[in-house]
Write an enzyme that holds these catalytic residues in place. Sequence first.
Site, short mmCIF file in Angstrom:
data_model
loop_
_atom_site.label_atom_id
_atom_site.label_comp_id
_atom_site.label_asym_id
_atom_site.label_seq_id
_atom_site.Cartn_x
_atom_site.Cartn_y
_atom_site.Cartn_z
N ASP A 286 0.82 -0.95 0.47
CA ASP A 286 -0.04 -0.29 0.02
C ASP A 286 1.00 0.73 0.12
O ASP A 286 1.87 1.03 0.32
CB ASP A 286 -1.08 0.61 1.51
CG ASP A 286 -2.09 0.53 1.22
OD1 ASP A 286 -2.09 1.72 0.45
OD2 ASP A 286 -3.36 0.15 1.24
C1 BGC Z 1 -4.96 2.82 0.11
C2 BGC Z 1 -5.09 2.23 -0.99
C3 BGC Z 1 -5.22 3.15 -2.95
C4 BGC Z 1 -3.68 3.83 -2.61
C5 BGC Z 1 -3.38 4.35 -3.80
C6 BGC Z 1 -3.71 3.97 -0.09
O1 BGC Z 1 -3.86 5.42 0.57
O2 BGC Z 1 -4.97 2.71 1.34
O3 BGC Z 1 -6.18 2.10 -1.50
O4 BGC Z 1 -4.78 2.01 -3.42
O5 BGC Z 1 -3.58 4.81 -1.44
O6 BGC Z 1 -4.46 5.84 -3.84
#
Ligand code: BGC
Length: 747
Positions: A286
Amino acid sequence: MKKLGVFLATSFLLSVIYIGPGTAQLNTINHRVDSVLQLMTLEEKIGQLNQYNDDWEVTGPVTIDTAKASQIRAGQVGSLLNCVGTSRTRHWQEIAMQSRLKIPLLFGQDIIHGYKTTFPIPLAESCSWDLEAIGRAARISAEEASAAGVHWTFAPMLDIARDPRWGRVVEGAGEDPYLASKIGYAQVIGFQGSQSGDTTSLMACAKHFAAYGAAVGGRDYNSVDMSERQLWETYLPPFKAAVEAKVATFMCAFNDINGVPCTANSYLLKDILKDKWQFNGFVVSDWGSVVQLINHGTAGSEREAALQAFTAGCDMDMESRCYKNELPQLVHDGNIPLVYIDDAVRRILRKKFELGLFDDPFKFCNADREQRALNDPSHAASAREMAEKSIVLLKNQNHLLPLSKDTRTIALIGPLIKERMQNKGFWDVIVPGYDSAYVVSQWEGIRNKVSPGTKLLYAKGCTLDDESRDGFKEAMKVAKKADVVILSIGERRDMSGEARSRSNLNIPGVQEELLKTLRDAGKPVIVLINAGRPLVFSYTVQNADAILYTWWLGDEAGNAIADVLFGDYNPSARLTMTFPRSVGQIPIFYSHLNTGHPAQSDSSRSYSSAYIDESIYPEFEFGFGLGYTTFQYSGLTLSTKKMTDGEKIIVSMELTNTGRCEGEETVQLYLRDLVASVARPVMELRDFQKVKLKSGETRTLEFIIDRDKLSFYDQQLNLVAEPGMFELMIGASSRDIRLRDKFELSE
Ligand code: BGC
């Protein structure tokens, strides 16, 4: 606000199984992957594991790197996220084509509930219990985004959510693992289409692996303390379903489970995902979750963070740069064997080959196709249909709804009635050139629906969240002049989402107070509640004449709400999360254990598993939702009451539409294992059918009970079906059980 932010014929969609590349094709791909791999330097290999955000702030502080283009040229970047539009993706891909080996970039983006066309938030869509419609919404999102240069969506979110304080309940399919697995499967198929490399599809990403929704106290990013049983029974099934649907990628979660951060959790990523489930796609971290291992306190430096995450099985580093900066030295020092690097690179290159990017890196950069896809008029029609199916009718006293289109005067009151952008909810994508003009406000939807003679009056009444009551007087004046009041209240759209945990789930500000005031006008009041999560609104439950829970319905919100209000669509949605009466009841979900002191009812709860100051019941239960007609359940028969191993029971019943209009019923089948080697929930959803019947029509429904539906994890965590008695419950919600019987699984 956090965001970037070939329609298949309905019946065809769910019969499509994504087959991925065939064996011969896979052999060829593997061969081509190896031929590229052997040309790559270590630095270029590690470059493939490195993902950057495009140059603007989206999901957090961006590491400013003026050298991004030169790194891409040097083969040090494998993927970018949040590049919007074909001209932008073409720009970066052209730079990648200047690199030594010309390895194409992968473009990823959060396409959570639509690209240009915004569909309802995922939690709302889940309330449709309509797998075809949900799959179709994902398909259309894929058609638009892939035409705009995107290869890969970070969706679906498969986190089971039982705590509405957690803001990310908005992104998932609710509390139940069975239903969420079916929905997740349909979404993966919808995004990925039926053929790898087809230019109307996206690679999907099962996220967040795992148990992110169980954060202690509902506080985002918080720790998760969880038994193995809970993990396997409740939190892993949707992810397993995604693997069965051949999902291309996984994303690890921000949280730790029992002290081990998911990003560095080899039990999850290696033992379960890659070994036991044989997942052969790749895992992305993530946002910044690799470097965050330092905050977790399991790594003392970026080097340790990279070592832990990579050896645990996280293949790609999203925006923390630890892989790029630290993996080379870790390999040189012998801490990471080169074969591990090769395995991760192979996984990523395989996807680039499957997408056909090595043959044509600009395959997804066709500006004409982009314009056509973004202007396809059928997409709005599908968004409207999905929105209608997502609206939950919670109360309808004296059959106030549906309203007549000839109603003389209607007062439209509330801070959300004229809003456009609010209807988009969290995680919409801002596509340049396509703005709020495409969103139909509730006011517009209603105005377009009523007859020309109907007078619409308007008063805002109050704002969404400040304390001013200055607008109450005007709202009251307007209400008094009307035959009926429609009051639109709720959350602001950025109140549910990532990092939007709330400790108080009331409707914010003075909005419920406005309702209290309007009651004095003596007119029937219909309340529309707009929100990204279950809220607590007892006053409204008791005092409104009718309540529609509209969630955030996307571009077609106004039209869909008007369709329901005026009876052009008979509401059919059913809740996929339990709605608590008070925050103190949380976490609350229907499939709890019985305990040794089961609570029987509110009148006999002494020395039982209950609160002394709160009901044992929720405000609205899982599976609940009303419509404009009624259904009768009858004639339950089981093909046998004693099932031997390997046998199946055919359960049949009759469903009759006993009301005055056509409507859809979601018939829910629950099971309970009455005596087992570990305590089993009081009921578990094991099947459902959504059926449309004309007034007076009867249909015979059949359900099949097989061994799978009776299985659970025993004390050694083996999946078993134990002989003994089971209770079968069929109903219109988890509390409204209409038919019951028992059967036995024999030795
Ligand atoms: C979120 C994800 C997301 C990623 C990219 C993160 O902060 O938890 O779900 O896909 O950002 O935007």
